[in-house]
Design a protein around this motif. Structure first.
Motif, mmCIF file in Angstrom:
data_model
loop_
_atom_site.group_PDB
_atom_site.id
_atom_site.type_symbol
_atom_site.label_atom_id
_atom_site.label_comp_id
_atom_site.label_asym_id
_atom_site.label_seq_id
_atom_site.Cartn_x
_atom_site.Cartn_y
_atom_site.Cartn_z
ATOM 1 N N ASN A 1 0.821 -1.220 0.000
ATOM 2 C CA ASN A 1 0.000 0.000 0.000
ATOM 3 C C ASN A 1 0.850 1.263 0.000
ATOM 4 O OD1 ASN A 1 0.941 0.086 2.588
ATOM 5 N ND2 ASN A 1 -1.065 0.075 3.579
ATOM 6 N N ARG B 1 -5.742 2.903 -2.328
ATOM 7 C CA ARG B 1 -5.843 2.398 -0.958
ATOM 8 C C ARG B 1 -7.289 2.183 -0.533
ATOM 9 N NH1 ARG B 1 -1.175 6.396 1.563
ATOM 10 N NH2 ARG B 1 0.606 4.980 1.240
ATOM 11 N N ARG B 2 -8.216 2.979 -1.081
ATOM 12 C CA ARG B 2 -9.625 2.805 -0.715
ATOM 13 C C ARG B 2 -10.161 1.453 -1.173
ATOM 14 N NH1 ARG B 2 -10.368 8.404 -1.980
ATOM 15 N NH2 ARG B 2 -11.156 7.871 -4.065
ATOM 16 N N CYS B 3 -9.543 0.868 -2.197
ATOM 17 C CA CYS B 3 -10.027 -0.431 -2.692
ATOM 18 C C CYS B 3 -9.354 -1.592 -1.971
ATOM 19 C CB CYS B 3 -9.823 -0.538 -4.201
ATOM 20 S SG CYS B 3 -8.180 -1.054 -4.725
ATOM 21 N N MET B 4 -8.512 -1.281 -0.967
ATOM 22 C CA MET B 4 -7.802 -2.313 -0.229
ATOM 23 C C MET B 4 -8.289 -2.337 1.221
ATOM 24 S SD MET B 4 -3.979 -1.581 -1.753
ATOM 25 C CE MET B 4 -3.253 -3.082 -1.088
ATOM 26 N N GLY B 5 -8.862 -3.462 1.628
ATOM 27 C CA GLY B 5 -9.339 -3.614 2.999
ATOM 28 C C GLY B 5 -8.327 -4.387 3.817
ATOM 29 N N TYR B 6 -8.221 -4.044 5.111
ATOM 30 C CA TYR B 6 -7.200 -4.640 5.973
ATOM 31 C C TYR B 6 -7.824 -5.317 7.184
ATOM 32 C CZ TYR B 6 -3.892 -2.045 3.163
ATOM 33 O OH TYR B 6 -3.167 -1.576 2.114
ATOM 34 N N MET C 1 -13.961 -3.803 7.526
ATOM 35 C CA MET C 1 -13.364 -4.016 6.215
ATOM 36 C C MET C 1 -14.446 -4.140 5.145
ATOM 37 S SD MET C 1 -12.926 -6.807 3.977
ATOM 38 C CE MET C 1 -12.872 -8.273 4.977
ATOM 39 N N GLN D 1 -15.972 -0.916 3.942
ATOM 40 C CA GLN D 1 -15.136 -0.189 3.000
ATOM 41 C C GLN D 1 -15.423 -0.587 1.562
ATOM 42 O OE1 GLN D 1 -10.978 -0.427 4.019
ATOM 43 N NE2 GLN D 1 -10.309 0.412 2.050
ATOM 44 N N PRO E 1 -14.049 -3.168 -0.291
ATOM 45 C CA PRO E 1 -12.768 -3.285 -0.999
ATOM 46 C C PRO E 1 -12.842 -4.298 -2.133
ATOM 47 C CG PRO E 1 -12.715 -4.646 0.946
ATOM 48 C CD PRO E 1 -14.057 -3.962 0.947
ATOM 49 N N LYS E 2 -11.843 -4.241 -2.998
ATOM 50 C CA LYS E 2 -11.663 -5.260 -4.019
ATOM 51 C C LYS E 2 -10.586 -6.256 -3.601
ATOM 52 C CE LYS E 2 -12.804 -2.178 -7.889
ATOM 53 N NZ LYS E 2 -12.278 -1.563 -9.143
ATOM 54 N N VAL F 1 -8.263 -7.722 -0.195
ATOM 55 C CA VAL F 1 -8.153 -7.826 1.253
ATOM 56 C C VAL F 1 -6.726 -8.223 1.611
ATOM 57 C CG1 VAL F 1 -8.955 -9.011 3.340
ATOM 58 C CG2 VAL F 1 -10.575 -8.478 1.500
#
Length: 261
Positions: free
Chosen positions: A51, A80-85, A163, A166, A168-169, A171
């Motif tokens: 990221n 970063r908005r499309c990445m969930g943690y 997550m 958000q 995301p696409k 994870v």
């Protein structure tokens, strides 16, 4: 099939210490991958690189085709908005309820940021979505509980709901069960993998448990001394080969943050 995460000859150094030594792999959209490796092999440095938190010495990382190296600040925020943690330590805000913590997942889409996530400006639609995310992880009845009132497994479920909020696409799950007992850990992995597959998400998940990696992963990437040592579909994995990741390990990352990798 399109690529969710692509690493091309990624190299990261701290002074003269080479941590990532030419890491390359491609994760197609919709695939759940487990990243394995002994402490100090470079996993955490790789996860931070995905990221843009680590500066690459050379190489390239792409998230759904977007190059992190070429991204402007605006584009990097979009990526970063499309990445969930999902983290080992949950990272819930202790003063907020489970419901408010889930609303934090929408913060990146709001100019008002935290105010919206406290419910002060959140729309009816967002509030309904937050409750639906809590319902999805079996925590709707704990919506008004603070993290201190929840068990470790329940807190991780709230983190997974955040997550999901958000949308995301991709994870990134960094040791998501390391702080949980075996029963709660398996329940969390069941939930996390089910959601990833039902939503058609892509996931890179670091684990230490070889048996769980073989049980849940579509594919395993194994690192040793800053390089990719194993990259194979789960059906093609030799368990004895996996054990070699933890034999004769030479620590390549002396940075303190890698100690928990």
């Amino acid at each position: 099939m399109s690529s969710a995460i692509t690493c091309e000859d990624v190299r990261v150094s701290y002074g003269d210490l080479q941590v990532l030594r030419g890491v390359s792999f491609d994760i197609p959209a919709g695939q759940g991958v487990v990243l394995l490796g002994a402490n100090g092999c470079g996993k955490s440095t790789l996860m931070r690189s995905l990221n843009g938190l680590e500066k690459l010495q050379s190489g390239r990382i792409r998230i759904h085709g977007d190059s992190l190296a070429d991204a402007s600040r605006v584009d990097l925020r979009r990526i970063r908005r499309c990445m969930g943690y999902v983290f080992q330590q949950f990272n819930l805000v202790p003063q907020l309820s489970a419901f408010q913590n889930v609303l934090l997942g929408a913060m990146g889409r709001h100019r008002l940021g935290l105010l919206s996530c406290l419910g002060l400006t959140a729309s009816t639609e967002e509030r309904a979505r937050a409750m639906a995310c809590l319902e999805r992880v079996g925590m709707a009845d704990r919506a008004q509980h603070r993290p201190s009132q929840l068990s470790g497994g329940q807190q991780q479920r709230v983190a997974i709901a955040r997550m999901l909020m958000q949308a995301p696409k991709v994870v990134i799950a960094d040791e998501p069960i390391a702080s949980l007992d075996p029963k709660a850990g398996r329940e969390v992995l069941d939930l996390l993998w089910r959601i990833v597959r039902e939503e058609g998400l892509s996931m890179l998940c670091t684990l230490h448990q070889l048996d769980l990696a073989r049980e849940y992963a579509d594919r395993i990437i194994g690192m040793k001394a800053g390089r990719v040592e194993i990259d194979a579909a789960i059906a093609d994995i030799d368990p004895l080969h996996l054990n070699t990741l933890y034999v004769g390990m030479t620590r390549v990352d002396a940075q303190p943050q890698e100690d928990a990798a």
